[in-house]
Each structure stands twice: as structure tokens, then as C-alpha cells.
Design an enzyme around this catalytic site. Structure first.
Site, PDB file in Angstrom:
ATOM      1  N   LYS A  29      57.002  52.164  28.224  1.00 22.24           N
ATOM      2  CA  LYS A  29      57.808  52.686  27.136  1.00 22.24           C
ATOM      3  C   LYS A  29      58.464  54.095  27.384  1.00 22.24           C
ATOM      4  CE  LYS A  29      56.394  51.695  22.834  1.00 22.24           C
ATOM      5  NZ  LYS A  29      55.493  51.798  21.925  1.00 22.24           N
ATOM      6  N   ARG A 100      53.940  57.363  19.378  1.00 25.16           N
ATOM      7  CA  ARG A 100      53.797  55.727  19.968  1.00 25.16           C
ATOM      8  C   ARG A 100      52.907  55.609  21.382  1.00 25.16           C
ATOM      9  NH1 ARG A 100      59.904  54.822  20.990  1.00 25.16           N
ATOM     10  NH2 ARG A 100      59.391  52.971  20.528  1.00 25.16           N
ATOM     11  N   MET A 111      48.952  48.248  20.169  1.00 26.89           N
ATOM     12  CA  MET A 111      48.309  49.371  19.526  1.00 26.89           C
ATOM     13  C   MET A 111      49.242  50.003  18.572  1.00 26.89           C
ATOM     14  SD  MET A 111      46.632  50.741  23.097  1.00 26.89           S
ATOM     15  CE  MET A 111      48.168  50.251  23.931  1.00 26.89           C
ATOM     16  N   ARG A 373      62.843  47.211  27.379  1.00 23.86           N
ATOM     17  CA  ARG A 373      61.957  46.582  28.332  1.00 23.86           C
ATOM     18  C   ARG A 373      62.330  45.189  28.980  1.00 23.86           C
ATOM     19  NH1 ARG A 373      57.286  46.402  24.069  1.00 23.86           N
ATOM     20  NH2 ARG A 373      58.498  44.913  22.543  1.00 23.86           N
ATOM     21  N   ARG A 597      42.035   8.545  46.078  1.00 21.39           N
ATOM     22  CA  ARG A 597      40.631   8.371  46.060  1.00 21.39           C
ATOM     23  C   ARG A 597      40.427   6.916  45.765  1.00 21.39           C
ATOM     24  NH1 ARG A 597      42.395  11.848  42.419  1.00 21.39           N
ATOM     25  NH2 ARG A 597      41.646  14.164  42.673  1.00 21.39           N
ATOM     26  N   ARG A 653      41.501   8.013  51.418  1.00 20.58           N
ATOM     27  CA  ARG A 653      40.203   8.482  51.693  1.00 20.58           C
ATOM     28  C   ARG A 653      39.257   7.530  51.649  1.00 20.58           C
ATOM     29  NH1 ARG A 653      37.408  12.823  47.796  1.00 20.58           N
ATOM     30  NH2 ARG A 653      37.305  11.110  46.297  1.00 20.58           N
ATOM     31  N   GLU A 780      34.324  19.135  54.392  1.00 23.99           N
ATOM     32  CA  GLU A 780      33.998  19.791  52.849  1.00 23.99           C
ATOM     33  C   GLU A 780      32.412  20.038  53.038  1.00 23.99           C
ATOM     34  OE1 GLU A 780      34.929  16.537  50.345  1.00 23.99           O
ATOM     35  OE2 GLU A 780      34.794  15.025  51.751  1.00 23.99           O
ATOM     36  N   SER A 799      41.462  17.773  56.561  1.00 27.13           N
ATOM     37  CA  SER A 799      41.790  17.684  54.998  1.00 27.13           C
ATOM     38  C   SER A 799      40.797  18.633  54.321  1.00 27.13           C
ATOM     39  CB  SER A 799      42.149  16.678  54.382  1.00 27.13           C
ATOM     40  OG  SER A 799      42.426  16.942  53.048  1.00 27.13           O
ATOM     41  N   GLY A 801      38.345  19.547  51.932  1.00 22.31           N
ATOM     42  CA  GLY A 801      37.918  19.132  50.247  1.00 22.31           C
ATOM     43  C   GLY A 801      37.303  20.501  49.719  1.00 22.31           C
ATOM     44  N   THR A 802      38.125  21.246  49.083  1.00 21.14           N
ATOM     45  CA  THR A 802      37.520  22.594  48.667  1.00 21.14           C
ATOM     46  C   THR A 802      36.594  22.608  47.676  1.00 21.14           C
ATOM     47  OG1 THR A 802      39.894  22.916  47.618  1.00 21.14           O
ATOM     48  CG2 THR A 802      39.526  23.977  49.788  1.00 21.14           C
ATOM     49  N   ASN A 803      36.917  21.402  46.804  1.00 14.67           N
ATOM     50  CA  ASN A 803      35.711  21.320  45.723  1.00 14.67           C
ATOM     51  C   ASN A 803      34.330  21.173  46.075  1.00 14.67           C
ATOM     52  OD1 ASN A 803      37.933  21.171  44.153  1.00 14.67           O
ATOM     53  ND2 ASN A 803      37.857  19.028  43.724  1.00 14.67           N
ATOM     54  N   ASP A 804      34.335  20.225  47.150  1.00 11.31           N
ATOM     55  CA  ASP A 804      32.754  20.156  47.612  1.00 11.31           C
ATOM     56  C   ASP A 804      32.423  21.290  48.407  1.00 11.31           C
ATOM     57  OD1 ASP A 804      31.213  17.770  46.992  1.00 11.31           O
ATOM     58  OD2 ASP A 804      32.756  16.621  47.672  1.00 11.31           O
ATOM     59  N   CYS A 866      42.875  19.442  49.857  1.00  6.37           N
ATOM     60  CA  CYS A 866      43.234  18.360  48.871  1.00  6.37           C
ATOM     61  C   CYS A 866      42.219  18.706  47.747  1.00  6.37           C
ATOM     62  CB  CYS A 866      42.966  16.767  49.369  1.00  6.37           C
ATOM     63  SG  CYS A 866      41.227  16.694  49.832  1.00  6.37           S
ATOM     64  N   TYR A 886      49.527  21.904  54.816  1.00 12.44           N
ATOM     65  CA  TYR A 886      50.135  21.447  53.412  1.00 12.44           C
ATOM     66  C   TYR A 886      48.877  21.677  52.489  1.00 12.44           C
ATOM     67  CZ  TYR A 886      47.489  17.216  54.090  1.00 12.44           C
ATOM     68  OH  TYR A 886      46.296  16.476  54.244  1.00 12.44           O
TER      69      TYR A 886
HETATM   70  P1  ADP Z   1      55.389  48.812  19.687  1.00 12.67           P
HETATM   71  O1  ADP Z   1      54.834  49.271  20.895  1.00 12.67           O
HETATM   72  O2  ADP Z   1      54.343  48.035  18.797  1.00 12.67           O
HETATM   73  O3  ADP Z   1      56.678  48.172  19.968  1.00 12.67           O
HETATM   74  P2  ADP Z   1      56.845  51.205  19.037  1.00 12.67           P
HETATM   75  O4  ADP Z   1      56.207  52.403  19.395  1.00 12.67           O
HETATM   76  O5  ADP Z   1      57.865  50.576  19.544  1.00 12.67           O
HETATM   77  O6  ADP Z   1      55.601  50.316  18.852  1.00 12.67           O
HETATM   78  O7  ADP Z   1      57.249  51.466  17.461  1.00 12.67           O
HETATM   79  C1  ADP Z   1      57.457  50.481  16.623  1.00 12.67           C
HETATM   80  C2  ADP Z   1      58.853  50.639  15.757  1.00 12.67           C
HETATM   81  O8  ADP Z   1      58.536  51.940  15.201  1.00 12.67           O
HETATM   82  C3  ADP Z   1      59.897  50.869  16.521  1.00 12.67           C
HETATM   83  O9  ADP Z   1      60.559  49.550  17.329  1.00 12.67           O
HETATM   84  C4  ADP Z   1      60.841  51.684  15.850  1.00 12.67           C
HETATM   85  O10 ADP Z   1      61.328  50.782  15.030  1.00 12.67           O
HETATM   86  C5  ADP Z   1      60.012  52.510  15.220  1.00 12.67           C
HETATM   87  N1  ADP Z   1      60.001  53.831  15.804  1.00 12.67           N
HETATM   88  C6  ADP Z   1      59.311  54.423  16.912  1.00 12.67           C
HETATM   89  N2  ADP Z   1      59.671  55.663  17.177  1.00 12.67           N
HETATM   90  C7  ADP Z   1      60.575  55.831  16.310  1.00 12.67           C
HETATM   91  C8  ADP Z   1      61.411  57.155  16.021  1.00 12.67           C
HETATM   92  N3  ADP Z   1      61.277  58.152  16.688  1.00 12.67           N
HETATM   93  N4  ADP Z   1      62.491  56.965  15.227  1.00 12.67           N
HETATM   94  C9  ADP Z   1      62.354  55.932  14.234  1.00 12.67           C
HETATM   95  N5  ADP Z   1      61.644  54.779  14.519  1.00 12.67           N
HETATM   96  C10 ADP Z   1      60.939  54.773  15.281  1.00 12.67           C
HETATM   97 MG    MG Z   2      58.386  48.679  20.313  1.00 17.97          MG
HETATM   98 MG    MG Z   3      53.195  48.413  16.878  1.00 17.37          MG
END
Ligand code: ADP
Ligand code: MG
Ligand code: MG
Length: 908
Positions: A29, A100, A111, A373, A597, A653, A780, A799, A801-804, A866, A886
Site C-alpha cells: 500500500k 492504515r 488488519m 494494487r 496400473r 507397469r 522407487e 520411471s 515412482g516417487t511415492n514409494d 510417475c 517427462y
Molecule cells: P484495507 O487494507 O483493509 O483495504 P485501507 O487502509 O485501504 O484498508 O482502508 C480502508 C478504507 O478506508 C479505504 O478503502 C478508504 O476508503 C478508507 N481510507 C483510508 N485512508 C483514508 C484517508 N486518508 N481518507 C479517506 N478514506 C480513507
Molecule cells: Mg484498502
Molecule cells: Mg480494513
């Protein structure tokens, strides 16, 4: 760890220190917030406290880290004050912050985030005056107290049937006022909520809510660091192989407000469809809302684009009029902002060259980006996006191949509903097509019960009002997930897509009663344990079970598979015992059969009688008589396989398991067998007793059987050669390979190869024609691997036989390891299950050595694998490195192995 010099990195309009390449240090982030600033995209200013501070926090504790980072955090806040022209802690015009978390790998919802930090009883009045909007100020304050109370002060639901204590109060106040939506609460109601929240906190933990903004800030920072080791973060890491040592960064950022009236909003969007992969910008938003309101499913979110909005309305059975009036798209509602958002999305996707998952907020007509992301997606979306980006010239072939996680192809290989059976089924309810796929299972209402039920082999569908990160484990074992609330970006939807699990979300007609453990839809009531089916691609819920059928390799999936062939060096064969399995394998692109088999052919119908007759026979003549009955059946089986696999190699086999496996062990079945065969029960019992072994895995099996009873090998070899000649006579090319199991010394191999070659000569003389075939040895047993050079002088191929080979090298059997292996894995005695992924440091060394020795004796020795490991992507990479020709795996894993082999070739 050496103490780093710098812990805090700022980003903003005047200066940005981080960049996308710094993910390890700043978390995903933080690194991407900095990168967006560099790209000139509008982002609220902030600073990131590095993951190294989190590691130091875990190792040295709070006080030590406070000393380490205090000065830099003060400087960071100073930077924000300069950027904003406000002062942190100034009650007349408060500078509010969000805190955040953000780890190296994205862990959605794992989190906690705290918004509107810096408010207290005085500052809320300042904020109201400054914005001239008391409702907004109190809404922000009550959100802050609620989030801080939950995340930092630990006010959670008491038991799993319990609701969130803050939500309970909100519901109470709403009921008192007789309103349904949060938006219907006015400033006074919100003020009352704040008061009640604070008394609840005082009553529960005996401490007042902190009023000092600095105390609030530090409390939040520590809470983020602590959250790295909370239960749900640990579970997520475990499920996704993320090391605990990475740590999380903390992002402190200036707040922007989506809850500042009707020209404000907050939303989530994807540059392509995360469920199907379609190249269509899509997303959801809520007017006058903040943070996680969209994901939490509190109100029905609106769609970002007009196309998306129309599609949504169709599924939600909303008329066009109603849609335009109550749920207009952002494109219609705020066309300028929509264009800006589209532009930002395109910029970001072109920059990162991957599908982006973005979070944004609109404050009084101005657009702010809050996160970007690479978006999580289903297996089919992975394939489609990779192939379309390749076609669009955004990425090259190698990148496209690497964009798809082999294991995720599983989702495309799973059966889908049989369309006839689905038409006949009764639709109970409709929701959103949150994550595609088909699922049939029994209803459970709690995540932990989903786990208990799944453990005893039941198929379950987890039904919830909405899901939360606590439900992760239960979600991962469920066949499918159904929620009554929440949109396409709800927790359930996002997580299910990440897991490639079928999910229908926001099925409004479904009422969940957790206490009664029932789900009602209209008049009908469904109980825990009742069967339902979900179609995650259509968003439909059905009564009962629905039959399924096999998936196909076509479209983008077919193209991706064709691409693997251009890059991989390993051939992928399949383990198949029947023509049906062979057909599936061929459809999935198997380059041959690496293991047939033959014993599986001995169980069907009348065959088992002949097999038992052979086992009961007192002498060779008696055995030959029984084997003569088996010959035509076995020959027929091989003909079927050869026909199906025309032009491709088929490795057969010789009989492998100990003979006792073909006899019944309980009295009732022994009696039935006695009557059927006209022999005495006593005789059967005696033979069963004679065949009893203390350790069958190391007993009378493999080539040892063929050495004791060469007539069995003779019959099998004859069946193979006659079948091959018959099929060839019909114009079908066959490539026959026969292999001898469980060889530990070349003399064992020779004893069997003599019988086979003699039989070949006899058959060829009888038929007046010959046939090329290969005669090889399985490797094997550890001794077989050690003696590989001498064996290779006689055998034309190996071949593994990696299980055995694994069982015998480790000295524990796959079937008994369940008693201690889980504990071993937990304690790290073994890093992973050696029966699933090859033990590279141990068994792998035997494989490498045997390949080397084998090729030193016979340079053109063909070498394959195998065992189950042939379908495990990590093992496939190892076998590629080891120079094998293979790998052979179960038919359904052939595409996975093909992709893994291509990726192995690209990275080596
Ligand atoms: P998560 O990792 O669970 O996506 P975020 O850190 O992205 O958590 O926060 C969740 C939401 O909180 C964001 O999608 C956004 O809508 C809101 N948020 C986070 N920071 C701000 C900010 N500076 N201003 C306004 N909204 C925020
Ligand atoms: Mg987020
Ligand atoms: Mg969150």
C-alpha cells in the site's frame, strides 16, 4: 538485525521518498501510494513507517521502537502540517489522519484501519464549524470512536452468536427513531451514539477514550504492529505461505471525506472484471459514505459505469426507471469525476501492466485515489487477463505465462453444472455472481462448523449474513459461500475470488437466523445440513443437489496451454488406467501415459473371480488356467488404451500390489466368495492367513511377485504385445513401454526382462511380425537409485515412482504418516508434506544421483516421474532442473503441470 538509519518515508505533492519498487520496506500500500504521487495522480499526503519498524517492534517491544522512530514520526506529521496548512491537535481546525496497515503482499481486510483520527469532544465542534456541517462532524467522530474502540481498545463481540457491540447500539438508536439507514440519523443522534460508545468503552475496560490526538496516533500505530500477529492475520499467512518475518508497514495519511454530503462518495473499482477477466472497468460506490461502508454491505452500493449498472439492475431485478432514480451509476451522477477515474485507472493499468484494484474517495466534487494494487482474481480471470494483455501488446509471452499460478488452473478444470440438471432444479433465490463456479453442499452457518464438517468429508456451503476475516478458514474448506448482504466488492466476494471459490453474495431474499440455525426464503425454511447448490457465475441459489459435468480446454485457456508448449522442455504425461481416463488426459494435452496400473484392471466384474482363482490355485498349472481367463480381458483393456492414445507412448507397469489385496478380509465376504467359487471357507481363510504380511508395503509385491510367479508376467506381457499388434493392424500407431516395478538390483530386472523378451519372441513368431517396444525399470527403492548405473545398462528407461521412493527413503508410509506428520509440519520438522511436494533435500538427491548414474551408463536413457509429485508445480520445477524427460500426473493435473513446466523453463 542491524538498526536501520531511516524508518519513515513521506509522500505528497511537494516531496515523495518511496516508490513501487520499495514494497519490501514500505508494504504494498505504502509503496504504491508513493508511486501514484510520482505518476501525478491525486493522493492525500502521508508518510509510511517501514516494515523494519514492525520487525523491531516484534523483537524489541514498544518502548524501544518508540525511541527509534519518535523523531521521524514527529517530522512526518510536521510534513503533513506544512502540506495542508493545518496543525495536528488544533481543535479549532483539526488535521485528521487515517492510520492504515499494509504488508508486502496484499492481505485484504486482514488488519485494521482507523479513520478520522485526531477528533475529540472539542475538535468535533471545530470541525463542525469549519465545514459548517455538524452532521458530518459527528458522523466522522462516531466512526472514529467505533473503529478505535474496536481495533485499539479491543471491544469485539463476546461470542460467535454475538453481534458487534457498537452495531447493537446503532441498531437500538435507529429503532428508537424508527429509521432504517445510517444516513437517516441526524447530528444529535450521532452525538448520542458517540456518548453511548464512550460509556460502553468505559464500562467494558474501565478506561476513558483517549482525547489527546498524539496518544491516539501512537495507540493506533502500535495496534497496527500488533495486528500483524493477530489470529486472522496468522491464518491468512498460513493459507498463503507468507512468512511472519515480513512484518507490516503503517501508513499515516491525511483524511479526505466521502461523507461530506451528496457530492461526496467512496468506492472501489477494478480495471478489469476480477471474476471473469473481461476487459471492462467496473466498480461500486456509495454517496455520502466513508471507508469500508461499500465493502461492509450496509447499503446497496451503486455501480461505477453505466454498462455495469445496467448489468447489475438486470441481475438484481431492478427496473431501468428505478435504477436511474435510486441507483444511478457514477458515470451518470458525476460524469466529470467518472472521466477522471477512468483516466486514472487507465494510467495505472498501463503503468503496472496488470489489472488494478483501486480505492477512491470523492470529497465535494474532487477525486482522491487512496490505493492501487494488482487485483486478486479467479483462476479463469487470471487466464483471460493474461492472454488478452498479451494480445493487446501490454505484456510479452513470458510474462503472460508467469501471470497464471498453475495451481489456480484447478478452478477451470473443475466440473460445472450439467445444464439439463440445472434447468430442472428449483431456483430459491438470486444474488450477485460474486465468484464463478458451481457448488453443491450442505448448509452450515458458522465458519468453525464448516471446518468440523469438512474434516469428516462433508461438502458444505457456508451461509452467512455477511462474512468477516474471522470466517477465513471456514470459507477455505467450504464448497461455496452464500451471503445475504454485501456487493461484488464485499468481503465474501473478494476473498472467494481470491480462493477461486464459488460465491453468491447479497442474496437479499435470504434471511439468516444464527441462533435457530436456519435460513428462510419467503415461507420456506432451510436447516443446517440441508442441501443447496450455488451457481457463482449466474448468482443463483438452487434447492438440493445438481449433477455436474467435465470442463473443457478452450478459448483463452486453450491458447495459454498452446503457449506452454513453446517454452517447456518437460513432457507431461498422465497416469491413466482406463480408456476414459486416457481420453480426459488427451483432451488436457497429455503427451502420453506415464503410468498404467494394471492391477486396477483386475477388480472389475468377472475379473476378480479369475484373479482369486489364480491366487487360490495350488500349483503353476492351476494359476495358468486362471490366467488364461484373464488374458483376453487384459488384452482388451490395453487395446482400448492404445487406441485412445494413438501415436503417443503408453507405459504399462506390471502387477504391483501384494496378492492379499485381492482377497476379502471379513467373514461375510469370504463366505460369499466360497459359495461363488465352490471352495471351502477354510481354504480361503488359510490362503488369507498365508498371505498376511506384517509390513505389506515392504512385502511380497512389485517384481518380487513376477519373480515368484513368472506366469503372471508372461500373461501380462502377452496381453500387451498382442493388443499392440491388433491395434496396429487397424492402422493405429502404438508406442509401447513396459516397466518393472520395485527393482532394487539389476538381477531382479533381468529376471523379469527375460520373461518379457521371451514372451515377445514367442508372440512375434506366432504372428509372423515384430514390434518395437521399450523395456524399463521403475526407480522407487533407495537401492534401485543407488544402483542406477548397473540397472541402466539393462533397462531402456527409468520411471521414478516417487511415492514409494519417498516412503522408503523417509522410513514412514504415506498411509500412516497422518498420525504425526501434521505435528511435524506445524513444528517445522519437515517444511512441507513430502508426499505432496518432493523432499528436494533428501529424496530429490537420490533422484538427481540416479539420473546422473543412469545416463552415464546409457546416454540416451529416457527418464520420467510417475508419482503424485508429477502434478505438483514446485516438484515439476525441481524435475525440470534435474534434467528429466517427462513427468506423469493425474489427468486433471496435466494442464497445471504443463504450465508449471513452462514456468520452470522460463526461470532456469
Ligand atoms: P484495507 O487494507 O483493509 O483495504 P485501507 O487502509 O485501504 O484498508 O482502508 C480502508 C478504507 O478506508 C479505504 O478503502 C478508504 O476508503 C478508507 N481510507 C483510508 N485512508 C483514508 C484517508 N486518508 N481518507 C479517506 N478514506 C480513507
Ligand atoms: Mg484498502
Ligand atoms: Mg480494513
Amino acid at each position: 538485525m542491524k538498526t536501520p538509519e531511516k524508518f519513515v518515508y513521506v509522500f505528497g505533492s511537494s516531496r515523495t521518498e518511496g516508490a513501487a519498487a520499495m514494497k519490501n520496506l514500505l508494504g504494498g500500500k505504502g509503496a504504491n501510494l508513493a508511486e501514484m504521487c510520482r505518476l501525478g495522480i491525486t493522493v492525500p499526503s502521508g508518510f509510511t513507517i517501514s516494515t523494519e519498524a514492525c520487525t523491531a517492534f516484534t523483537e524489541q517491544g514498544r518502548e524501544a521502537v518508540f525511541e527509534l522512530i519518535q523523531g521521524e514520526v514527529l517530522a512526518g506529521v510536521k510534513f503533513l502540517e506544512l502540506e495542508m496548512g493545518k496543525t495536528f491537535g488544533d481543535a479549532s481546525d483539526p488535521l485528521l489522519l487515517s492510520v492504515r496497515s499494509g504488508a508486502r503482499a496484499s492481505m485484504p481486510g486482514m488488519m485494521d484501519t482507523i479513520l478520522n483520527l485526531g477528533l475529540n469532544d472539542e475538535a468535533v465542534l471545530g470541525l463542525a464549524r469549519k465545514t459548517n456541517d455538524a452532521r458530518f462532524a459527528w458522523d466522522s467522530y462516531r466512526r472514529f470512536v467505533q473503529m478505535y474502540g474496536d481495533v485499539v481498545m479491543g471491544l469485539k463481540p463476546v461470542s460467535k452468536e454475538d453481534h458487534d457491540p457498537f452495531e447493537v447500539i446503532i441498531d437500538m438508536v435507529k429503532a428508537q427513531k424508527g429509521v432504517k439507514q445510517d444516513t437517516e440519523l441526524d447530528a444529535d443522534d450521532l452525538k448520542e451514539l458517540v456518548q453511548r460508545f464512550k460509556s460502553l468503552i468505559r464500562a467494558r475496560i474501565g478506561r476513558d477514550f483517549p482525547t489527546d490526538p498524539w496518544e491516539q496516533l501512537w495507540g493506533a500505530v502500535w495496534a497496527v504492529f500488533e495486528s500483524w500477529n493477530n489470529e486472522r492475520a496468522c491464518v491468512y499467512r498460513e493459507l498463503n505461505d507468507i512468512p511472519a518475518s515480513w512484518g507490516t508497514a503503517v501508513n499515516v495519511q491525511v483524511m479526505v471525506f466521502g461523507n461530506l454530503g451528496d457530492h461526496s462518495a467512496t468506492g472501489v473499482a477494478f480495471s478489469r472484471d476480477a471474476g471473469t477477466g473481461e476487459d471492462l472497468f467496473n466498480g461500486e460506490f456509495l454517496v455520502n459514505a466513508q471507508g469500508e461502508d461499500v465493502v461492509a454491505g450496509i447499503r446497496t452500493p451503486q455501480q461505477v459505469s453505466l454498462v455495469g449498472s445496467r448489468r447489475w439492475a438486470e441481475l438484481a431485478l431492478v427496473t431501468e426507471e428505478e435504477r436511474r432514480l435510486h441507483y444511478p451509476s457514477l458515470e451518470e451522477l458525476m460524469p466529470d469525476i467518472y472521466q477522471q477515474l477512468l483516466h486514472a485507472e487507465t494510467t495505472l493499468e498501463n503503468h503496472f501492466r496488470d489489472m488494478q484494484d483501486i480505492e477512491f474517495t470523492i470529497q465535494q466534487g474532487k477525486l482522491w485515489m487512496l490505493q492501487t494494487r494488482n487485483g486478486k482474481r479467479t483462476g479463469s480471470a487470471m487466464v483471460r487477463i493474461a492472454m488478452e494483455m498479451l494480445q493487446q501488446g501490454m505484456i510479452d509471452e513470458k510474462t503472460a505465462l508467469q501471470r497464471v499460478a498453475p495451481e489456480r488452473l484447478n478452478e477451470l478444470l473443475h466440473p460445472i453444472f450439467d445444464s439439463g440438471a440445472r434447468k430442472a432444479a428449483e431456483i430459491l433465490a438470486r444474488g450477485l455472481p460474486a465468484s464463478p463456479g458451481a457448488a453443491t453442499g450442505q448448509i452450515v452457518f458458522h465458519a468453525d462448523e464448516a471446518e468440523t464438517w469438512a474434516k469428516v468429508g462433508k461438502d458444505v456451503i457456508l451461509v452467512r449474513q455477511e462474512t468477516s476475516p474471522e470466517d477465513l478458514r471456514g470459507m477455505s474448506v467450504a464448497r461455496g459461500i452464500l451471503t445475504a448482504r454485501g456487493g461484488m466488492t464485499s468481503h465474501a466476494a473478494v476473498v472467494a475470488r481470491g480462493m477461486g471459490k464459488c460465491c453468491v453474495s447479497g442474496a437479499g431474499a435470504v434471511h439468516v437466523d444464527l441462533k435457530a440455525r436456519t435460513m428462510s426464503i419467503g415461507e420456506a425454511v432451510y436447516h443446517e445440513g440441508d442441501w443447496i447448490s450455488l451457481d457463482g457465475s449466474a448468482g443463483e441459489v438452487y434447492a438440493g443437489k445438481i449433477a455436474t459435468k467435465d470442463a473443457e480446454l478452450s478459448g483463452d485457456f486453450g491458447k495459454l496451454m498452446a503457449l506452454t508448449d513453446q517454452y517447456k522442455r518437460l513432457d507431461i504425461r498422465a497416469n491413466a488406467d482406463t480408456p476414459d481416463e486416457a481420453r480426459v488426459a488427451r483432451n488436457f494435452g497429455a503427451a502420453g501415459i506415464g503410468l498404467c496400473r494394471t492391477e486396477h484392471m483386475f477388480f472389475e466384474g468377472a475379473r476378480i473371480l479369475a484373479v482369486r482363482e489364480m491366487i487360490l490355485a495350488d500349483n503353476e498349472a492351476g494359476r495358468r488356467k486362471a490366467l488364461a481367463k484373464l488374458l483376453p480381458m487384459q488384452r482388451g483393456d490395453f487395446e482400448g488404451l492404445f487406441r485412445e492414445m494413438h501415436d503417443l507412448p503408453v507405459t504399462i507397469r506390471l502387477l504391483d500390489p501384494p496378492l492379499h489385496e485381492f482377497l476379502p478380509h471379513d467373514e461375510a465376504n469370504q463366505r460369499a466368495m466360497a459359495t461363488e467359487m465352490g471352495v471351502s471357507l477354510g481354504k480361503i481363510r488359510m490362503r488369507v492367513e498365508e498371505l498376511h504380511e506384517f509390513n505389506p508395503m515392504m512385502g511380497h509385491r512389485g517384481c518380487r511377485l513376477g519373480i515368484s510367479y513368472p506366469e503372471i508376467t508372461e500373461m501380462q506381457a502377452r496381453a500387451v504385445f498382442e493388443a499392440a499388434l491388433n491395434v496396429r493392424a487397424a492402422g493405429i500407431r502404438v508406442k509401447t513401454e513396459i516397466m518393472v516395478p520395485l527393482v532394487g538390483t539389476v538381477r531382479e530386472f533381468n529376471a523379469q526382462s527375460d520373461v518379457i523378451r521371451r514372451t515377445a519372441a514367442t508372440v512375434f513368431a506366432e504372428r509372423g511380425e515384430t514390434l518395437d517396444y521399450l523395456l524399463g525399470s521403475m526407480i522407487e527403492t533407495p537401492r534401485g537409485a543407488l544402483m542406477a548405473d548397473s540397472i541402466a545398462r539393462e533397462a531402456e528407461f527409468f520411471s521414478f515412482g516417487t511415492n514409494d521412493l519417498t516412503q522408503m527413503t523417509l522410513g514412514f508410509s504415506r498411509d500412516d504418516a497422518g498420525k504425526f506428520l501434521p505435528e511435524y509440519l506445524k513444528r517445522g520438522i519437515y517444511e512441507h508434506d513430502p508426499f505432496r511436494s518432493i523432499d528436494q533435500k533428501g529424496v530429490g538427491v537420490l533422484v538427481q544421483m540416479a539420473v546422473e548414474k543412469g545416463r552415464s551408463a546409457r546416454p540416451d536413457l529416457e527418464v520420467g516421474v510417475c508419482g503424485e509429485h508429477g502434478g505438483d508445480p514446485v516438484s515439476v520445477a525441481f524435475f525440470h532442473q534435474a534434467g528429466l524427460d517427462y513427468v506423469s500426473c493425474s489427468p486433471y493435473r496435466v494442464p497445471i503441470a504443463r504450465l508449471a513446466a513452462a514456468q520452470a523453463a522460463l526461470t532456469s
